[in-house]
Write a protein that holds these residues in place. Structure first.
Motif, short mmCIF file in Angstrom:
data_model
loop_
_atom_site.label_atom_id
_atom_site.label_comp_id
_atom_site.label_asym_id
_atom_site.label_seq_id
_atom_site.Cartn_x
_atom_site.Cartn_y
_atom_site.Cartn_z
N TYR A 107 0.80 -1.23 0.00
CA TYR A 107 0.00 0.00 0.00
C TYR A 107 0.83 1.29 0.00
N THR A 108 2.14 1.20 -0.19
CA THR A 108 2.97 2.40 -0.15
C THR A 108 3.23 2.95 -1.55
N ILE A 109 3.64 4.20 -1.62
CA ILE A 109 3.94 4.86 -2.88
C ILE A 109 5.09 4.16 -3.61
N ALA A 110 5.96 3.51 -2.89
CA ALA A 110 7.09 2.83 -3.52
C ALA A 110 6.62 1.76 -4.52
N ARG A 111 5.41 1.26 -4.34
CA ARG A 111 4.87 0.23 -5.23
C ARG A 111 4.32 0.83 -6.53
N GLY A 112 4.16 2.15 -6.59
CA GLY A 112 3.77 2.79 -7.84
C GLY A 112 2.73 3.87 -7.74
N LEU A 113 1.60 3.61 -7.05
CA LEU A 113 0.49 4.57 -7.09
C LEU A 113 -0.27 4.57 -5.78
N VAL A 114 -0.60 5.76 -5.32
CA VAL A 114 -1.45 5.94 -4.14
C VAL A 114 -2.47 7.02 -4.47
N VAL A 115 -3.72 6.79 -4.07
CA VAL A 115 -4.79 7.76 -4.25
C VAL A 115 -5.34 8.10 -2.87
N GLU A 116 -5.41 9.40 -2.56
CA GLU A 116 -5.89 9.86 -1.26
C GLU A 116 -7.05 10.83 -1.48
N GLY A 117 -8.18 10.57 -0.83
CA GLY A 117 -9.35 11.44 -0.94
C GLY A 117 -9.46 12.33 0.29
N PHE A 118 -9.81 13.60 0.08
CA PHE A 118 -9.86 14.58 1.16
C PHE A 118 -11.24 15.21 1.26
N THR A 143 11.11 10.92 -5.74
CA THR A 143 10.27 11.91 -6.40
C THR A 143 8.88 11.33 -6.61
N GLU A 144 7.93 12.21 -6.90
CA GLU A 144 6.55 11.80 -7.19
C GLU A 144 5.93 12.79 -8.15
N TRP A 145 4.98 12.30 -8.93
CA TRP A 145 4.09 13.18 -9.67
C TRP A 145 2.81 13.27 -8.86
N HIS A 146 2.20 14.43 -8.82
CA HIS A 146 0.92 14.62 -8.14
C HIS A 146 -0.10 15.15 -9.14
N TYR A 147 -1.24 14.47 -9.19
CA TYR A 147 -2.36 14.89 -10.02
C TYR A 147 -3.59 14.95 -9.14
N THR A 148 -4.53 15.82 -9.51
CA THR A 148 -5.75 15.92 -8.72
C THR A 148 -6.97 15.72 -9.60
N THR A 149 -7.99 15.17 -8.99
CA THR A 149 -9.30 15.08 -9.61
C THR A 149 -10.32 15.30 -8.50
N GLY A 150 -11.06 16.41 -8.60
CA GLY A 150 -11.96 16.76 -7.50
C GLY A 150 -11.15 16.99 -6.24
N LEU A 164 4.27 6.74 -18.69
CA LEU A 164 3.14 6.14 -17.99
C LEU A 164 2.47 7.16 -17.06
N ALA A 165 3.27 7.98 -16.41
CA ALA A 165 2.72 9.03 -15.54
C ALA A 165 1.82 9.97 -16.35
N LYS A 166 2.23 10.30 -17.58
CA LYS A 166 1.42 11.18 -18.44
C LYS A 166 0.12 10.49 -18.84
#
Length: 172
Positions: A107-118, A143-150, A164-166
């Motif tokens: 469940y960590t970012i090291a595995r590739g992807l994490v999504v957090e809802g606020f 490093t990380e890329w950060h994208y938002t949706t809502g 892949l990030a794009k």
């Protein structure tokens, strides 16, 4: 000893109260510091549509981006212990991505992807700025890329290929 600590505390409180009641040269009382500071540093966030982390993971899975090992976290499985806590997120999900380390902690970012809802856009922005600030100040952390949706933050490990990030960004 206790009596001298009480005396010092009383003097400190009196001094602070005296400073708080000072006026400027025109005789006008000072404006409340909290409202001025908040207004100057934090403009009102624009309302954002609430999006659940699980729904975002489902959208990314449907985009056929190579996500595997998808999982929705709860307060028992959240590796950051922020789920449902003050200043934390209200939903969380994760997935393995090509380029991520599948041998890393689940469940960590090291595995590739994490999504957090606020609960709101302001909370999302605070979390993103905090993480990116840590990574900027300590490059050894990665490093990380950060994208938002809502009101959802999508974090992509810097170990994932930029192409892949794009694609992830486009799928959002």
């Amino acid at each position: 000893m206790r009596r001298s600590l009480l005396g010092i505390t009383a003097i400190t409180i009196a001094f602070a109260a005296g400073c708080a009641n000072s006026t400027d040269p025109t005789g006008a009382p000072p404006a409340p510091a909290t409202s001025a500071a908040v207004a100057a540093t934090a403009p009102s966030p624009t309302p954002a549509e609430a999006v659940d982390a699980a729904a975002t993971i489902d959208r990314l899975k449907a985009a056929d981006l190579g996500l595997t090992g998808t999982a929705v976290q709860d307060e028992d499985t959240d590796p950051n212990k922020l789920f449902g806590r003050p200043n934390g997120y209200t939903s969380r999900a994760s997935a393995d991505l090509p380029g991520g380390d599948t041998g890393a902690e689940p469940y960590t970012i090291a595995r590739g992807l994490v999504v957090e809802g606020f609960p709101d856009a302001d909370s999302l922005q605070r979390r993103s700025k905090y993480i990116l600030g840590l990574l900027k100040d300590s490059p050894a952390l990665g490093t990380e890329w950060h994208y938002t949706t809502g009101t959802t933050l999508v974090r992509v490990s810097g170990e994932v290929k930029p192409s892949l990030a794009k694609k992830i960004e486009a799928a959002l």
